[in-house]
Structures are given as structure tokens and as C-alpha cells.
Motif scaffolding. Structure first.
Motif, PDB file in Angstrom:
ATOM      1  N   THR A  83      10.958   0.265 -25.545  1.00 41.53           N
ATOM      2  CA  THR A  83      11.029   0.578 -24.722  1.00 41.53           C
ATOM      3  C   THR A  83      12.648  -1.098 -25.039  1.00 41.53           C
ATOM      4  N   ASP A  84      12.057  -1.799 -25.983  1.00 39.40           N
ATOM      5  CA  ASP A  84      12.946  -3.317 -26.271  1.00 39.40           C
ATOM      6  C   ASP A  84      14.344  -3.235 -26.749  1.00 39.40           C
ATOM      7  N   THR A  85      14.211  -1.623 -27.969  1.00 40.69           N
ATOM      8  CA  THR A  85      15.468  -1.191 -28.605  1.00 40.69           C
ATOM      9  C   THR A  85      15.877   0.183 -28.526  1.00 40.69           C
ATOM     10  N   ASP A  86      17.057   0.223 -28.817  1.00 40.74           N
ATOM     11  CA  ASP A  86      17.351   1.379 -28.550  1.00 40.74           C
ATOM     12  C   ASP A  86      16.957   1.984 -30.211  1.00 40.74           C
ATOM     13  N   GLU A 215       8.551 -17.240 -30.125  1.00 36.48           N
ATOM     14  CA  GLU A 215      10.301 -17.841 -30.796  1.00 36.48           C
ATOM     15  C   GLU A 215      10.984 -17.164 -32.002  1.00 36.48           C
ATOM     16  N   ASP A 216       9.780 -15.921 -32.877  1.00 35.07           N
ATOM     17  CA  ASP A 216      10.957 -15.584 -33.745  1.00 35.07           C
ATOM     18  C   ASP A 216      11.719 -14.818 -33.209  1.00 35.07           C
ATOM     19  N   GLY A 217      11.827 -14.354 -32.110  1.00 32.89           N
ATOM     20  CA  GLY A 217      12.933 -13.667 -31.685  1.00 32.89           C
ATOM     21  C   GLY A 217      14.180 -14.439 -31.617  1.00 32.89           C
ATOM     22  N   LEU A 218      13.622 -15.899 -30.924  1.00 28.02           N
ATOM     23  CA  LEU A 218      15.201 -17.049 -30.822  1.00 28.02           C
ATOM     24  C   LEU A 218      15.041 -17.015 -32.451  1.00 28.02           C
ATOM     25  N   ARG A 219      14.706 -17.325 -33.344  1.00 22.65           N
ATOM     26  CA  ARG A 219      14.543 -17.598 -34.993  1.00 22.65           C
ATOM     27  C   ARG A 219      16.341 -16.664 -35.516  1.00 22.65           C
ATOM     28  N   THR A 220      16.016 -15.319 -34.721  1.00 25.69           N
ATOM     29  CA  THR A 220      17.282 -14.223 -35.556  1.00 25.69           C
ATOM     30  C   THR A 220      18.473 -15.020 -34.330  1.00 25.69           C
ATOM     31  N   GLU A 221      19.549 -13.026 -35.250  1.00 29.89           N
ATOM     32  CA  GLU A 221      20.999 -14.375 -35.349  1.00 29.89           C
ATOM     33  C   GLU A 221      21.357 -13.606 -34.017  1.00 29.89           C
ATOM     34  N   ASP A 222      20.652 -12.631 -32.853  1.00 28.20           N
ATOM     35  CA  ASP A 222      20.472 -11.796 -32.917  1.00 28.20           C
ATOM     36  C   ASP A 222      19.943 -12.315 -31.539  1.00 28.20           C
ATOM     37  N   CYS A 223      19.024 -13.010 -31.323  1.00 28.62           N
ATOM     38  CA  CYS A 223      18.579 -13.696 -30.594  1.00 28.62           C
ATOM     39  C   CYS A 223      17.879 -12.326 -29.220  1.00 28.62           C
ATOM     40  N   GLU A 224      17.133 -11.249 -29.845  1.00 27.46           N
ATOM     41  CA  GLU A 224      16.486 -10.532 -28.720  1.00 27.46           C
ATOM     42  C   GLU A 224      16.544 -10.290 -27.990  1.00 27.46           C
ATOM     43  N   ASP A 225      15.570 -10.981 -27.545  1.00 29.86           N
ATOM     44  CA  ASP A 225      14.909 -11.262 -26.035  1.00 29.86           C
ATOM     45  C   ASP A 225      15.530 -11.690 -25.162  1.00 29.86           C
ATOM     46  N   LEU A 226      16.951 -12.647 -25.546  1.00 29.02           N
ATOM     47  CA  LEU A 226      17.840 -12.608 -24.286  1.00 29.02           C
ATOM     48  C   LEU A 226      19.251 -11.845 -24.402  1.00 29.02           C
ATOM     49  N   ARG A 227      18.799 -11.008 -25.739  1.00 28.83           N
ATOM     50  CA  ARG A 227      19.588 -10.041 -25.322  1.00 28.83           C
ATOM     51  C   ARG A 227      19.178  -9.110 -24.635  1.00 28.83           C
ATOM     52  N   ASN A 228      17.724  -8.716 -24.254  1.00 26.05           N
ATOM     53  CA  ASN A 228      17.195  -7.978 -23.765  1.00 26.05           C
ATOM     54  C   ASN A 228      16.928  -8.503 -21.953  1.00 26.05           C
ATOM     55  N   GLN A 229      17.323  -9.528 -21.838  1.00 21.30           N
ATOM     56  CA  GLN A 229      17.122 -10.410 -20.207  1.00 21.30           C
ATOM     57  C   GLN A 229      15.538 -10.606 -20.088  1.00 21.30           C
ATOM     58  N   THR A 230      14.626 -10.848 -21.517  1.00 21.94           N
ATOM     59  CA  THR A 230      13.370 -10.402 -21.514  1.00 21.94           C
ATOM     60  C   THR A 230      12.359 -12.098 -21.081  1.00 21.94           C
ATOM     61  N   ALA A 257      24.682 -12.305 -21.251  1.00 24.21           N
ATOM     62  CA  ALA A 257      23.853 -12.758 -22.502  1.00 24.21           C
ATOM     63  C   ALA A 257      23.531 -10.837 -22.946  1.00 24.21           C
ATOM     64  N   ARG A 258      23.930 -10.056 -22.395  1.00 30.90           N
ATOM     65  CA  ARG A 258      23.610  -8.314 -22.562  1.00 30.90           C
ATOM     66  C   ARG A 258      25.000  -8.120 -23.689  1.00 30.90           C
ATOM     67  N   ARG A 264      24.342 -15.421 -25.921  1.00 33.33           N
ATOM     68  CA  ARG A 264      23.068 -15.729 -26.138  1.00 33.33           C
ATOM     69  C   ARG A 264      22.689 -16.961 -27.027  1.00 33.33           C
ATOM     70  N   HIS A 265      23.758 -18.087 -27.591  1.00 34.16           N
ATOM     71  CA  HIS A 265      23.322 -18.638 -28.713  1.00 34.16           C
ATOM     72  C   HIS A 265      23.276 -19.678 -28.166  1.00 34.16           C
ATOM     73  N   ARG A 266      24.592 -20.032 -27.256  1.00 35.18           N
ATOM     74  CA  ARG A 266      24.715 -21.041 -26.074  1.00 35.18           C
ATOM     75  C   ARG A 266      24.006 -21.254 -25.085  1.00 35.18           C
ATOM     76  N   LEU A 267      23.143 -20.209 -24.861  1.00 38.45           N
ATOM     77  CA  LEU A 267      21.367 -20.543 -24.225  1.00 38.45           C
ATOM     78  C   LEU A 267      20.263 -20.809 -24.625  1.00 38.45           C
ATOM     79  N   ARG A 268      19.875 -20.157 -25.431  1.00 37.96           N
ATOM     80  CA  ARG A 268      19.176 -20.863 -27.077  1.00 37.96           C
ATOM     81  C   ARG A 268      19.125 -22.197 -26.913  1.00 37.96           C
ATOM     82  N   ALA A 269      20.425 -22.508 -27.135  1.00 40.17           N
ATOM     83  CA  ALA A 269      20.565 -24.036 -27.692  1.00 40.17           C
ATOM     84  C   ALA A 269      20.633 -25.112 -26.184  1.00 40.17           C
ATOM     85  N   MET A 270      20.512 -24.688 -24.781  1.00 39.37           N
ATOM     86  CA  MET A 270      19.773 -24.493 -24.322  1.00 39.37           C
ATOM     87  C   MET A 270      18.914 -25.382 -24.200  1.00 39.37           C
TER      88      MET A 270
END
Length: 322
Positions: A83-86, A215-230, A257-258, A264-270
Motif C-alpha cells: 500500500t505504501d510503495t510501488d 520520524e524515520d520517514g522524515l529523515r529520508t531524502e524522499d520523505c516517503e510519508d509526505l510523498r504518499n500524503q500519509t 508533494a506527490r 516535500r522538503h519545504r513542508l518538512r522544514a515547516m
């Protein structure tokens, strides 16, 4: 002691999987691959062993409970990865359809079969099965809440309710089952209260684990949760608490963000600004403090109590400002 007992869990799982031959050979082979190559979760083996050892001084009787807990996570993580990845055509070295079919058996029939075969009174076996089934249903409800929730439409409390179901229920199941097995046929009020206390401890640890996973997801370059809009707690807290025009800015970044790494990076900064993190850290601190307070009463001393406190520390958040 617990590290050695984890080896016994692997041997127990091997025996369970051997039972599929020869009648159900293809399913048994797929299950073996899933258990060996599927995505594990922290504490999947150690948590039930530590709880049983904290109560009785011995971890070995909880080997079947640890195995059942691990099987649940192998299944849940398989569905989660879909569900979270392809996931693509293959997962864990298996065709994706094969992996999903094996995951259903791994998380449902095999654990229930293992619990039914326990060398324990029938009433106790029934209670353990009820614990497992209740957690399966509650966690499935939480997973669906996670999938269908839209961050701008949710409140932080609504996200907490999802976390309580999605992760809290599973850790609570592991601790409850281990404590129930340790209590045996003790159905006194004090015994029931202790089992409930261990369940609450697991519930808190599971929620902390979900925060740590976010938090682990936020630390990644991809910000997977934000990409998935979780709908993570920190994201929803930002959207719910920010005043205009900051909230509109955050919603606009989330909408892009998708497909936009910059958004994604700007939203993470906020999300990581001190004004957003202060209430977030306060929430984590309350969960952590309650977990430690429960351990003060349930397992006040000894190496197993210390190891359980280490589990709480391992799941404690490490975002800036803490």
C-alpha cells in the motif's frame, strides 16, 4: 538469556513451517521465503520474551508467543509495503501475488494454529486466541484509517486514534499474551490487573514506535510519508494548529508533494520548526513517562525490566528540539 531464546523462536518457526510439507508444499515454501526475507519489525521477538521473563524470570515459555508476534509483523509489513510503495512484480524474492497469498496465511491461519497447539489449558489457549484476533481486527481498522484519512480533514486526536489501533493494538497484543501466559490460570483481580497493565504498556510502546517510524520517514531524502500524503501526527498537528496564511502554504505544499521533492522538503522544514515541535515533544514525553511509570509497578527491578526500559528509549523520538 533473551538473545539465546530468540534462537529458539527461529527453531520453533522452522518446525511450524515444516508442517506444511508435503501436502501444502508450495504454500510452505512461500511462507518460508516470506519469514526469512520479509521486512522485520523492532522487538518482534524480544518484547514477548522480555515481558514473560520480567514476570516469571524465564523467557523460554513465551517462545510461541514471540513466534506468533513475528508472524503477524511479517504479514502486516507485506500488506504495508504494497500500500505504501510501488511493490512491483516481485516482493522478498517472490512474485507479488504469491507474497500476498503467503502473507494471509502467515498472519491468520498459522498463528491461530500455533496458539491452538500450545501445551496449556484449553481455557488459556482460548483467551490467547481471543487476544490475537482482537488485535488483528483492531489493527486492520487502524490500517484502513491510515489509508483513507486525508491530512487536511483530520485532527491530531483522530490521528492518535489511528495510531492506537494500527500500532498500539499489536504491541499490546504481544505484551498481553506474554503476561497472560505467565499468569497461567491465575484469574484473580490482581492477576487480571497485571495483565491489563502489561497490555497498556505495550499499547504505549506501540504508539511510540509509530511516532519513531514517522520520524524515520522524515529523515529520508524522499520523505516517503509526505510523498504518499500519509496523515502522520506531526503533519496533521501542523495543518491543524497553523494560522493563516501558514496553513494554506502547508496545504499547498502537501498538494504538490506527490511529485515535487522540493515541496516535500519545504513542508518538512515547516514541520520541524520549534513552534510546531514543542507540542509534539510534549505528547511524546507524556507517553514515555506513562510507560516508565507502568514499569515501576509491573517490573520495578532486574535485568528484564532494564531491557524493557531500553525498548522505550529505542522508540523515543529524536527530532530536533528534544
Amino acid at each position: 538469556m533473551v538473545a539465546h531464546t530468540c534462537g529458539q523462536v527461529h527453531a520453533y518457526l522452522d518446525d511450524l513451517l515444516s508442517g506444511y510439507r508435503p501436502r501444502h508444499g508450495p504454500l510452505g515454501s512461500a511462507l518460508r521465503q516470506l519469514v526469512a526475507q520479509g521486512r522485520p519489525s523492532p522487538h518482534e521477538l524480544s518484547l514477548p520474551l522480555l515481558v514473560h521473563a520480567a514476570v516469571t524470570g524465564a523467557a523460554e515459555p513465551a517462545v510461541p508467543i514471540a513466534a506468533v508476534h513475528a508472524l503477524w509483523w511479517r504479514a502486516a509489513n507485506t500488506f504495508d509495503d504494497v500500500t505504501d510503495t510501488d511493490a512491483g512484480p516481485r516482493m522478498y524474492g517472490l512474485p507479488s501475488g504469491v507474497a500476498l497469498t503467503a502473507a494471509l496465511e502467515c498472519g491468520w491461519a498459522l498463528p491461530l494454529r500455533a496458539l491452538s497447539a500450545l501445551d496449556a489449558p484449553a481455557r488459556l489457549r482460548g483467551r490467547l486466541r481471543q487476544d490475537y484476533l482482537a488485535a488483528w481486527t483492531t489493527a486492520s481498522n487502524g490500517q484502513l484509517g491510515d489509508l483513507i484519512g486525508e491530512p487536511p480533514d483530520l485532527t491530531p486526536d483522530a490521528v492518535l486514534a489511528v495510531y492506537q489501533d494500527k500500532s498500539g493494538a499489536v504491541y499490546a497484543m504481544a505484551c498481553t499474551m506474554a503476561a497472560r501466559l505467565a499468569a497461567g490460570q491465575d484469574e484473580s483481580p490482581a492477576g487480571r490487573e497485571a495483565i491489563a497493565g502489561w497490555g497498556r504498556f505495550g499499547h504505549l510502546l506501540g504508539m511510540l514506535a509509530q511516532f519513531r517510524n514517522d520520524e524515520d520517514g522524515l529523515r529520508t531524502e524522499d520523505c516517503e510519508d509526505l510523498r504518499n500524503q500519509t496523515a502522520t501526527y506531526l503533519l496533521v498537528h501542523l495543518l491543524h494548529s497553523a494560522a493563516e496564511p501558514r496553513r494554506s502554504q502547508a496545504c499547498s505544499l502537501l498538494a504538490r508533494a506527490r511529485t515535487s521533492a522540493d515541496s516535500r522538503h519545504r513542508l518538512r522544514a515547516m514541520m520541524l520548526e520549534p513552534t510546531t515541535l514543542s507540542a509534539y515533544h510534549a505528547r511524546i514525553a507524556r507517553l514515555r513517562q506513562e510507560a516508565h511509570s507502568l514499569l515501576d509497578g509491573l517490573a520495578p527491578a532486574g535485568p528484564f525490566a532494564a531491557a524493557l526500559r531500553d525498548c522505550v528509549a529505542a522508540e523515543t523520538c529524536h527530532l530536533p528540539g528534544r
